[in-house]
Design an enzyme around this catalytic site. Structure first.
Site, PDB file in Angstrom:
ATOM      1  N   GLU A 103       0.902  -1.167   0.064  1.00  0.00           N
ATOM      2  CA  GLU A 103       0.086   0.080   0.037  1.00  0.00           C
ATOM      3  C   GLU A 103       0.921   1.315  -0.166  1.00  0.00           C
ATOM      4  O   GLU A 103       1.727   1.180   0.568  1.00  0.00           O
ATOM      5  CB  GLU A 103      -0.807  -0.005   1.190  1.00  0.00           C
ATOM      6  CG  GLU A 103      -2.146  -0.999   1.005  1.00  0.00           C
ATOM      7  CD  GLU A 103      -2.770  -1.067   2.484  1.00  0.00           C
ATOM      8  OE1 GLU A 103      -4.019  -0.690   2.559  1.00  0.00           O
ATOM      9  OE2 GLU A 103      -2.306  -1.951   3.282  1.00  0.00           O
TER      10      GLU A 103
ATOM     11  N   CYS B  69       3.765   8.576   0.948  1.00  0.00           N
ATOM     12  CA  CYS B  69       3.991   7.518   1.952  1.00  0.00           C
ATOM     13  C   CYS B  69       4.087   6.233   1.475  1.00  0.00           C
ATOM     14  O   CYS B  69       3.012   5.718   0.975  1.00  0.00           O
ATOM     15  CB  CYS B  69       2.856   7.895   2.986  1.00  0.00           C
ATOM     16  SG  CYS B  69       3.095   6.571   4.356  1.00  0.00           S
TER      17      CYS B  69
ATOM     18  N   CYS C 101       3.849  -6.572   8.640  1.00  0.00           N
ATOM     19  CA  CYS C 101       4.919  -6.112   9.350  1.00  0.00           C
ATOM     20  C   CYS C 101       5.087  -7.266  10.335  1.00  0.00           C
ATOM     21  O   CYS C 101       4.290  -7.734  11.129  1.00  0.00           O
ATOM     22  CB  CYS C 101       4.594  -4.573   9.914  1.00  0.00           C
ATOM     23  SG  CYS C 101       5.840  -4.121  11.002  1.00  0.00           S
TER      24      CYS C 101
ATOM     25  N   CYS D 297       3.120  -3.903  17.358  1.00  0.00           N
ATOM     26  CA  CYS D 297       2.587  -2.639  17.895  1.00  0.00           C
ATOM     27  C   CYS D 297       1.003  -2.839  18.288  1.00  0.00           C
ATOM     28  O   CYS D 297       0.345  -3.173  17.381  1.00  0.00           O
ATOM     29  CB  CYS D 297       2.831  -1.590  17.286  1.00  0.00           C
ATOM     30  SG  CYS D 297       4.716  -1.359  16.821  1.00  0.00           S
TER      31      CYS D 297
ATOM     32  N   CYS E 193      -1.461  -0.611  16.260  1.00  0.00           N
ATOM     33  CA  CYS E 193      -1.396  -0.533  14.637  1.00  0.00           C
ATOM     34  C   CYS E 193      -2.177  -1.819  14.158  1.00  0.00           C
ATOM     35  O   CYS E 193      -1.902  -2.939  14.202  1.00  0.00           O
ATOM     36  CB  CYS E 193      -0.107  -0.750  14.177  1.00  0.00           C
ATOM     37  SG  CYS E 193       0.278  -0.328  12.583  1.00  0.00           S
TER      38      CYS E 193
ATOM     39  N   GLY F 131       5.178  -1.685   7.374  1.00  0.00           N
ATOM     40  CA  GLY F 131       6.495  -2.498   7.654  1.00  0.00           C
ATOM     41  C   GLY F 131       7.411  -1.395   8.350  1.00  0.00           C
ATOM     42  O   GLY F 131       7.222  -0.257   8.851  1.00  0.00           O
ATOM     43  N   GLU F 132       8.572  -2.179   8.949  1.00  0.00           N
ATOM     44  CA  GLU F 132       9.630  -1.615   9.515  1.00  0.00           C
ATOM     45  C   GLU F 132      10.821  -1.302   8.542  1.00  0.00           C
ATOM     46  O   GLU F 132      11.371  -2.356   8.155  1.00  0.00           O
ATOM     47  CB  GLU F 132       9.877  -2.420  10.785  1.00  0.00           C
ATOM     48  CG  GLU F 132      11.365  -2.044  11.308  1.00  0.00           C
ATOM     49  CD  GLU F 132      11.272  -0.609  11.622  1.00  0.00           C
ATOM     50  OE1 GLU F 132      10.571   0.151  12.381  1.00  0.00           O
ATOM     51  OE2 GLU F 132      12.379   0.121  11.572  1.00  0.00           O
TER      52      GLU F 132
ATOM     53  N   SER G 219      10.905   6.502   9.219  1.00  0.00           N
ATOM     54  CA  SER G 219      10.331   6.199  10.589  1.00  0.00           C
ATOM     55  C   SER G 219      10.624   4.806  10.947  1.00  0.00           C
ATOM     56  O   SER G 219      10.140   3.871  10.239  1.00  0.00           O
ATOM     57  CB  SER G 219       9.185   6.550  10.570  1.00  0.00           C
ATOM     58  OG  SER G 219       8.464   6.294  11.763  1.00  0.00           O
TER      59      SER G 219
ATOM     60  N   SER H 108       9.283   6.270  16.331  1.00  0.00           N
ATOM     61  CA  SER H 108       8.011   6.242  16.876  1.00  0.00           C
ATOM     62  C   SER H 108       8.182   5.562  18.390  1.00  0.00           C
ATOM     63  O   SER H 108       8.831   4.633  18.768  1.00  0.00           O
ATOM     64  CB  SER H 108       7.139   4.770  16.512  1.00  0.00           C
ATOM     65  OG  SER H 108       7.135   5.140  14.997  1.00  0.00           O
ATOM     66  N   LEU H 109       7.760   6.515  19.438  1.00  0.00           N
ATOM     67  CA  LEU H 109       7.826   6.339  20.759  1.00  0.00           C
ATOM     68  C   LEU H 109       6.737   5.551  21.268  1.00  0.00           C
ATOM     69  O   LEU H 109       6.685   4.617  22.034  1.00  0.00           O
ATOM     70  CB  LEU H 109       8.162   7.737  21.443  1.00  0.00           C
ATOM     71  CG  LEU H 109       9.732   7.928  21.476  1.00  0.00           C
ATOM     72  CD1 LEU H 109       9.800   9.302  22.493  1.00  0.00           C
ATOM     73  CD2 LEU H 109      10.546   7.095  22.137  1.00  0.00           C
TER      74      LEU H 109
ATOM     75  N   ASN I 134      -5.628   6.500  15.243  1.00  0.00           N
ATOM     76  CA  ASN I 134      -6.633   6.127  14.231  1.00  0.00           C
ATOM     77  C   ASN I 134      -7.207   4.865  14.698  1.00  0.00           C
ATOM     78  O   ASN I 134      -6.834   3.701  14.490  1.00  0.00           O
ATOM     79  CB  ASN I 134      -5.911   6.325  12.807  1.00  0.00           C
ATOM     80  CG  ASN I 134      -5.677   7.586  12.222  1.00  0.00           C
ATOM     81  OD1 ASN I 134      -5.999   8.710  12.410  1.00  0.00           O
ATOM     82  ND2 ASN I 134      -4.068   7.840  12.222  1.00  0.00           N
TER      83      ASN I 134
ATOM     84  N   CYS J 198      -2.247   6.730   9.407  1.00  0.00           N
ATOM     85  CA  CYS J 198      -1.031   6.169  10.063  1.00  0.00           C
ATOM     86  C   CYS J 198      -1.866   4.986  10.765  1.00  0.00           C
ATOM     87  O   CYS J 198      -2.763   4.848  11.527  1.00  0.00           O
ATOM     88  CB  CYS J 198      -0.549   7.008  11.260  1.00  0.00           C
ATOM     89  SG  CYS J 198       0.243   8.513  10.603  1.00  0.00           S
TER      90      CYS J 198
HETATM   91  N1  SAH Z   1       7.459   0.941  11.419  1.00  0.00           N
HETATM   92  C1  SAH Z   1       7.774   2.150  11.398  1.00  0.00           C
HETATM   93  C2  SAH Z   1       7.202   2.732  10.191  1.00  0.00           C
HETATM   94  C3  SAH Z   1       5.668   3.046  10.438  1.00  0.00           C
HETATM   95  S1  SAH Z   1       5.402   4.831  10.714  1.00  0.00           S
HETATM   96  C4  SAH Z   1       7.544   2.943  12.525  1.00  0.00           C
HETATM   97  O1  SAH Z   1       6.777   2.334  13.669  1.00  0.00           O
HETATM   98  O2  SAH Z   1       7.824   4.004  12.927  1.00  0.00           O
HETATM   99  C5  SAH Z   1       3.805   4.838  11.269  1.00  0.00           C
HETATM  100  C6  SAH Z   1       3.599   5.573  12.334  1.00  0.00           C
HETATM  101  O3  SAH Z   1       2.070   5.538  12.675  1.00  0.00           O
HETATM  102  C7  SAH Z   1       4.287   5.221  13.487  1.00  0.00           C
HETATM  103  O4  SAH Z   1       4.793   6.248  14.234  1.00  0.00           O
HETATM  104  C8  SAH Z   1       3.338   4.511  14.469  1.00  0.00           C
HETATM  105  O5  SAH Z   1       3.552   4.404  15.974  1.00  0.00           O
HETATM  106  C9  SAH Z   1       2.111   5.107  14.140  1.00  0.00           C
HETATM  107  N2  SAH Z   1       0.681   4.471  14.394  1.00  0.00           N
HETATM  108  C10 SAH Z   1       0.577   3.145  14.310  1.00  0.00           C
HETATM  109  N3  SAH Z   1      -0.740   2.863  14.373  1.00  0.00           N
HETATM  110  C11 SAH Z   1      -1.398   4.019  14.647  1.00  0.00           C
HETATM  111  C12 SAH Z   1      -2.557   4.222  14.753  1.00  0.00           C
HETATM  112  N4  SAH Z   1      -3.735   3.204  14.763  1.00  0.00           N
HETATM  113  N5  SAH Z   1      -3.105   5.565  14.820  1.00  0.00           N
HETATM  114  C13 SAH Z   1      -2.170   6.591  14.975  1.00  0.00           C
HETATM  115  N6  SAH Z   1      -0.957   6.162  14.585  1.00  0.00           N
HETATM  116  C14 SAH Z   1      -0.511   4.945  14.358  1.00  0.00           C
END
Ligand code: SAH
Length: 364
Positions: A94, A107, A114, A118, A121, A167-168, A199, A222-223, A302, A345
């Site tokens: 995607e 993006c 992935c 998390c 996600c 993905g990462e 990211s 991503s924290l 989201n 996201c």
């Molecule tokens: N795997 C990488 C790249 C993905 S970036 C990473 O984790 O950074 C996608 C971003 O969206 C990340 O910062 C993640 O923490 C955030 N994210 C994931 N699920 C989400 C959600 N349901 N709502 C908002 N942000 C989300």
């Protein structure tokens, strides 16, 4: 066509020169191919009419100019577009195009599915299908740019790329870096790393490796939580690389920042989970303790079935932001884009367009 057909989109100009020579042709034929697939963004040999027909036929027997097929294209109320594509071996990919007033953003995904689990996600629910190749990464961007600006039309100078799709990226490091190298070529897409942000959920060794690369993209991390106890629960990768290791790697990375450059921490805001003023104070302490030249992007969650979270309220997000700013941490709120088409996201899971439509790919 053999299984090993060369995917031209993933090759640099020099590699294509060698490839042409390997076919008994002069090197400039390779440069012509590069220009066709990168600068003119052509995806079939038939369109490459500057190449002799016989050569095109030989090429088609050994190589492919495109491997992704667009299965669906969804357009959100806010103009965001999501492309649901498939690789030649049937894996979902995607890509999201986000139009903005001053500049547009593409993006892209680095993996199909992935492996990181998390908890907030939706992509995690797919599990890892496989990492994408450099050619598949470049092709996503070619498809999005062609649709946005027209086939081969010049990409506006400000257009940015973010590796924030499925993905990462740091677990597809080689493909990613290869793709960025190909895309930077001024005779091709000419999108330099300075216009790209990658990211990561916190793959520490790759943060350190990226710091050593002179032509590197910007970094976002991503924290999602300001302490290990909560982060362990929300992002299991924290058990492998806990916060002190992650921030130590960031500190190392900081030495490679250019003047005026900062890196970004992304913080998804989950109602009642990680969004209190106390969490904000902890986060500010964490960042200030390491004296990091960083900003924080707050991302309201989201929501998507079956994720067990709700987005923080607007007042909560504002209050959290105010606490950070009072402690000298720059914070921004990322407006959700394309939520209605599962393009925002954390929503990329190969879903159909309507909120209640089942996933195209089974979610375990
Ligand atoms: N795997 C990488 C790249 C993905 S970036 C990473 O984790 O950074 C996608 C971003 O969206 C990340 O910062 C993640 O923490 C955030 N994210 C994931 N699920 C989400 C959600 N349901 N709502 C908002 N942000 C989300």
């Amino acid at each position: 066509m053999t299984e090993e057909a060369v995917h031209l989109t993933g090759l640099s100009r020099e590699e294509l020169e060698r490839f042409a020579e390997g076919m008994g042709e002069p090197a400039y034929r390779g440069r012509q191919i590069f220009s066709a697939v990168q600068r003119r963004r052509l995806r079939s040999f038939d369109e490459m009419t500057d190449l002799p027909k016989a050569f095109r036929e030989r090429l088609a027997a050994e190589a492919v100019a495109s491997t992704l097929t667009v299965e669906s294209r969804y357009v959100a109320a806010d103009g965001t577009r999501r492309y649901l594509m498939k690789t030649s071996d049937g894996m979902p990919v995607e890509t999201v195009f986000i139009p903005e007033e001053r500049r547009d953003t593409v993006c892209f995904s680095s993996q199909s599915g992935c492996p990181l689990q998390c908890d907030f996600c939706l992509t995690a629910k797919l599990g890892l299908l496989r990492s994408l190749t450099a050619g598949e990464i470049v092709e996503q961007i070619v498809i999005a740019l062609n649709d946005a600006y027209g086939v081969g039309a010049k990409t506006p100078r400000g257009t940015n790329l973010v590796a924030m799709g499925a993905g990462e990226p740091f677990l597809a490091f080689d493909s990613l870096m290869k793709a960025l190298g190909v895309m930077a070529d001024r005779e091709g897409l000419f999108i330099v790393p300075n216009r790209v942000t990658v990211s990561t959920a916190g793959v520490v060794p790759k943060i350190k490796e990226l710091a050593t690369i002179p032509e590197r993209p910007h970094l976002a991390i991503s924290l999602a939580a300001p302490n290990d106890e909560l982060r362990d629960r929300l992002m299991p990768i924290n058990k492998r690389w806990p916060l002190h290791e992650l921030l130590a790697a960031c500190k190392e990375f900081e030495a490679s920042l250019r003047p005026g450059e900062r890196f970004t921490f992304e913080y998804v805001m989950l109602d009642g989970v990680n969004d209190s003023d106390e969490h904000a104070r902890q986060l500010a302490r964490l960042l200030n303790r390491h004296h990091l030249r960083a900003k924080v992007n707050l991302i309201p969650h989201n929501p998507a079935d079956p994720l067990p979270y709700r987005p923080s309220t607007e007042e909560r997000v504002e209050s959290f932001k105010a606490v950070l700013e009072a402690k000298g941490v720059h914070a921004f709120v990322r407006r959700p884009r394309g939520r209605d088409i599962f393009a925002a996201c954390g929503q990329l899971a190969a879903r159909g367009g309507e909120p209640n439509r089942p996933a195209l790919y089974q979610i375990s």
